[in-house]
Design an enzyme around this catalytic site. Structure first.
Site, PDB file in Angstrom:
ATOM      1  N   ASP A 191       0.849  -1.214   0.000  1.00  0.00           N
ATOM      2  CA  ASP A 191       0.000   0.000   0.000  1.00  0.00           C
ATOM      3  C   ASP A 191       0.876   1.252   0.000  1.00  0.00           C
ATOM      4  OD1 ASP A 191      -1.905   1.976   0.486  1.00  0.00           O
ATOM      5  OD2 ASP A 191      -2.305   1.343   2.553  1.00  0.00           O
ATOM      6  N   HIS A 364      -4.235   4.606   6.605  1.00  0.00           N
ATOM      7  CA  HIS A 364      -3.093   4.120   5.836  1.00  0.00           C
ATOM      8  C   HIS A 364      -1.762   4.432   6.515  1.00  0.00           C
ATOM      9  CE1 HIS A 364      -5.497   3.125   2.269  1.00  0.00           C
ATOM     10  NE2 HIS A 364      -6.238   4.156   2.637  1.00  0.00           N
TER      11      HIS A 364
END
Lengths: 547, 547
Positions: A191, A364
């Protein structure tokens, strides 16, 4: 050779989907959608181009889901219509939401949903031995996927952050990650969303701390808008409501759905008597209520936007109320969110949002967390995924600094074919991987959604409606431009013209002047009429001009 | 009673303009413009509705300018066309830029520009004794305006920050502000832009420090994009270029203009031999060059955007180059700026921007600075200006906390008439204060610009062009919808249709696919043709659809 093909999510934020193909068998990780940009006029959703899978439908063995966000599971119904996927693997909460989605689409019987406990060891999917590893994120039960095969071991991170104090206590499993790293990892797909941001993302718990500081000090009504799937955030808000003697009203279809599923699966813990219905709010004093709603992105027809524009049936905002927007505007939505904040502030409410209070954290990993994952997994090669090009590049730079050799840094795009074998990972080919547009009849209408790629669009035609609103409330009948309606369409176009005029006059009489709302209503009315008359789904572009 | 009427800048960011009216005489502080939002299709600029001043043209004695940013001076040419303003007061740099602007509009002879040294005492304007006080901001020579009259003393802050180490050494004059506070201030109109942001805005000097860290460590070409008017930032960048042996190429019309004016007035100090022309860049090695350009907001036709899309005549970006975007995207421009960053990163450049490096600071005061101004000025009443409603409200809250009584907090809107006399400040009336749209023929064409309010728009008509581009490069001729062109317009419309088809085909053949660029070119071509044939300026809305 293992072929890894991202169909979406690279060079963009959204529609994450990756194909893993080995020895004539395919496993897909995630099947997400994206939301259209302003220039995609008349489009409701954007999907990855799934042509590669359609052409190889008989090879597809399974889809493995990392978590239930729309940008990871939203394309699933459209995939299932075109490709008979035998099995979908996912964690309990992920499958809970997916089940509801597939049910709405009437697709539940066509596929086997297999629930996986990340702590219960590995399973087989096509040519892969698969392990799921717990990762903390802004939705419960997110996982990384580890695929081991004759080609080597690949770790696919999914979305994650390293949250050492997550609300449910289920931390990113750094121990498992280290163990997998010790066994040897040939490729990490990681990610990259926050790869440009320094430091660590704060824990989800810090938002609960902010709620516990803010809410008890407020006397009026509390409204909290958040993403419906962030049930831990909703739980934290409701916990403070309970402590401060407030009843909770959940407003907005997707928020109600998510709360119901989370409670029934045990991911939220709230007593029944905490909740009240919108029509019961009038019986309670403001300080006895908390409203939890959707609309944190300023979406035109969402609960919060309707409330802000005084267009909601049961909820309104007054002086003394506090509105908490517990989310960050997705790029492109900033002005809409600011508009909503200003409207609410004008009503006299105190509006707390990420710019003036610690009421939101990202889901995130930031740079130091990405470095930590690289250190735990120690991959021979790294392929940044999930992000715009600048984010992928920033992630690649971190991998370089972590000691991954230049030959092992794979900067791919959607459609890039990355090969993995004993010689390592490298780009070996390129396939077509564009966008597929979805244009629905209207909000909540999911049975009759039109799925089209750019080629098929022309077949159903394009209908452009141009309406002008004057300052004095004048509303001359909208004009129509039709393309691809073929011969003999004049009677239909006349009817559409009348419908547009009628709808538009009504809207203006109802004092609805917000351009986005006018566009939505015109779009929905005309789409319905065309569909009723012809069964066709032209792209409909409403253009509203203020004069 | 002194009547204070904001014509713009309240409930919005932009088009700041305030009327001060006393005993039948009017002085105006600032005359700014705003940039249109996406929903203002076909509009180039937005001005305050200046009808109030037009109706009282003979009462207007002077305009006083706080600084030369477009949102404070951009409406000046349009004001001067409608209202004979005898005098414009401003500081040296402000008038330098304004002079150039008025000259371009052919308006220089119609008005007397009076340069004021803030340290040289007071002057008279209409019924007011006026002092200017130095304020630090992101442009040289910004000032606050202090208006003293029989109604009391008003401080109008303009845009400012409390920068204790500004690049030119000209700090916000806290001593003068304290002295004025000690004399007694009846009303403060204060900048609210950053009223939601905690703490202090860092000094402009910190950006220079970042440049001094970043640039010497880079081997390739350096590109810096910033606001053209931030000449201190440009100076700081050029200083590092000189220290590291780089020649500087200034790209973009407005950047060249600002640098020239700043140098000729002594606001920048750069030797002539530091500069090279774009066509000389090819003769220099990348590490010998720095390019300073416009386009930090991703504006479609700006230098940086053209460079990013490989569409610039002389400048291109390659692997090893470093691009510094030394600005923050204005809300609404985020996606365009992100697109430019991604394009540049894809070309192999390292892109530094406010999210990953300390290459930008705000020009506006944060909360602790607003508190400081309140403490220095100690106003009896406060009227927050310059900002969206949420910002005005946040500023009002700071004023409350600073001890200003509730009766002295004036939350006004555009058009609110605030009265000030011995009984204090309060809302006394309301006038019409909407928007006026400006629609030019094209970039740089300022002589023939059309000024229109909503009513006048209909007279010239509306022309909507709908073009579709296919993935395969197909470009069917665009369709036109015309309104208000009257009888006998068919031949003109036919000609417009042909022109649109021709222009569009050329663009597509030139591989120009960016929707914003297609729109701009279509708009300009059709506007020119209509104007040539009829002398009229319809609103032209280009709609480009990707299919």
């Amino acid at each position: 050779m293992l072929r890894i093909i991202p169909l979406g999510g690279l060079g963009e934020v959204g529609k994450n989907m990756t194909v893993y193909e080995l020895d004539g068998e395919i496993v897909v990780v995630d099947a997400g959608l994206a939301f259209p940009r302003d220039e995609h006029l008349g489009v409701d959703l954007v999907l990855p181009d799934m042509g590669y899978l359609k052409d190889r439908a008989e090879l597809v063995r399974a889809v493995i889901l990392t978590h239930a966000h729309e940008d990871h599971v939203g394309a699933l119904p459209y995939l299932l219509r075109e490709v008979p996927v035998p099995k979908i693997f996912g964690t309990r909460f992920t499958l809970g939401l997916v089940k509801s989605k597939l049910d709405e689409h009437g697709l539940l019987r066509s596929v086997e949903l297999i629930e996986v406990d990340p702590d219960a060891g590995s399973f087989e999917a096509g040519p892969f031995t698969v392990e799921l590893v717990r990762m903390a994120h802004s939705i419960p039960d997110a996982v990384a996927v580890v695929l081991t095969s004759t080609a080597g071991t690949v770790v696919h991170s999914g979305d994650y952050k390293i949250d050492h104090t997550p609300v449910d206590g289920l931390k990113t499993d750094v121990g498992r990650l280290a163990e997998i790293g010790n066994r040897g990892v040939d490729l990490l797909l990681g990610d990259s969303t926050n790869a440009e941001r320094p430091g660590f993302t704060p824990s989800e718990k810090t938002v609960g701390e902010a709620f516990r500081t803010i809410i008890p000090a407020r006397e009026g009504r509390i409204l909290i808008a958040s993403f419906a799937s962030n049930v831990h955030r909703v739980q934290q808000a409701i916990d403070v409501a309970v402590q401060t003697g407030r009843k909770v009203c959940v407003v907005g279809r997707s928020m109600r759905k998510n709360v119901n599923i989370a409670r029934s699966l045990g991911y939220m813990d709230v007593a029944d008597d905490v909740f009240v219905r919108p029509n019961q709010l009038a019986d309670l004093a403001p300080h006895e209520t908390m409203i939890v709603c959707t609309g944190s992105q300023g979406e035109p027809l969402s609960a919060l936007t309707r409330i802000a524009y005084n267009d909601h049936q049961t909820v309104s905002v007054e002086r003394g109320d506090t509105v908490i927007i517990s989310a960050k505007p997705v790029p492109g939505n900033e002005l809409r969110v600011h508009d909503a904040i200003n409207r609410l502030a004008r009503s006299g409410a105190e509006v707390l949002h990420q710019e003036n209070a610690p009421v939101h954290v990202s889901g995130h990993a930031c740079r130091e967390e990405l470095r930590l994952l690289l250190a735990l997994v120690r991959p021979k090669a790294v392929m940044p995924i999930h992000g715009e090009f600048r984010m992928l590049e920033a992630h690649a730079q971190l991998a370089r600094e972590a000691g991954v050799p230049a030959s092992g840094i794979v900067l791919a795009e959607n459609g890039t074919v990355v090969g993995l074998d004993a010689d390592g990972a490298r780009i070996v080919d390129k396939i077509d991987a564009g966008m597929t547009f979805v244009d629905g009849l209207g909000v909540g209408d999911i049975h009759d959604v039109a799925l089209r790629d750019r080629r098929r669009l022309a077949e159903d035609g394009v209908l452009i409606v141009v309406a002008t609103v004057g300052e004095d409330g004048a509303a001359p009948p909208p004009e129509l431009i039709a393309r691809g309606f073929g011969e003999g369409a004049e009677p239909l176009l006349d009817e559409l013209r009348e419908e547009a005029a009628e709808v538009f006059t009504e809207l203006v009489e109802d004092d609805i002047t917000e351009i986005k709302l006018l566009q939505e209503h015109l779009h929905d009315a005309l789409a319905q009429l065309v569909y009723d008359r012809t069964g066709r789904r032209p792209m409909i572009l409403p253009v509203v001009v203020e004069v």
